[in-house]
Design an enzyme around this catalytic site. Structure first.
Site, mmCIF file in Angstrom:
data_model
loop_
_atom_site.group_PDB
_atom_site.id
_atom_site.type_symbol
_atom_site.label_atom_id
_atom_site.label_comp_id
_atom_site.label_asym_id
_atom_site.label_seq_id
_atom_site.Cartn_x
_atom_site.Cartn_y
_atom_site.Cartn_z
ATOM 1 N N CYS A 18 46.356 35.859 106.606
ATOM 2 C CA CYS A 18 45.600 34.641 106.936
ATOM 3 C C CYS A 18 45.087 34.893 108.361
ATOM 4 O O CYS A 18 45.284 35.846 109.052
ATOM 5 C CB CYS A 18 46.556 33.533 106.817
ATOM 6 S SG CYS A 18 47.666 33.247 108.044
ATOM 7 N N CYS B 14 47.627 34.801 111.203
ATOM 8 C CA CYS B 14 48.107 36.009 111.071
ATOM 9 C C CYS B 14 47.497 37.037 111.765
ATOM 10 O O CYS B 14 47.882 37.826 112.694
ATOM 11 C CB CYS B 14 48.638 36.501 109.616
ATOM 12 S SG CYS B 14 49.667 35.213 108.695
#
Length: 80
Positions: free
Chosen positions: A10, A13
């Site tokens: 994501c 991240c």
């Protein structure tokens, strides 16, 4: 030193990975930065929310994106 970013890919991240790489570069330390996206491996660390930062196999942060200074401090603590 081993630094791992746990996350499924994501945007948070990816941001943590970017911050971790910058912090390692700023400190000029010899560290291997690895992105771990495998759910089973992430769960093996006991992490329930991502992104997570693991330094030398110890979970240091989970569920939030720290700023670069916070990551630098965590790295420096691990170096001591």
């Amino acid at each position: 030193m081993k630094v791992k970013i746990l996350g499924t890919g994501c945007s948070k991240c990816k941001k943590l990975e970017e911050i971790a790489r910058e912090a390692v570069a700023d400190l000029g330390i010899d560290a291997e930065v690895e992105k771990v996206e495998d759910i089973a491996k992430i769960m093996s660390y006991g992490v329930m929310s991502t992104p997570a930062l693991v330094i030398n196999e110890k979970v240091k942060l989970a569920g939030k994106v720290p700023n670069k200074q916070q990551v630098i401090e965590l790295l420096q603590t691990e170096l001591s």
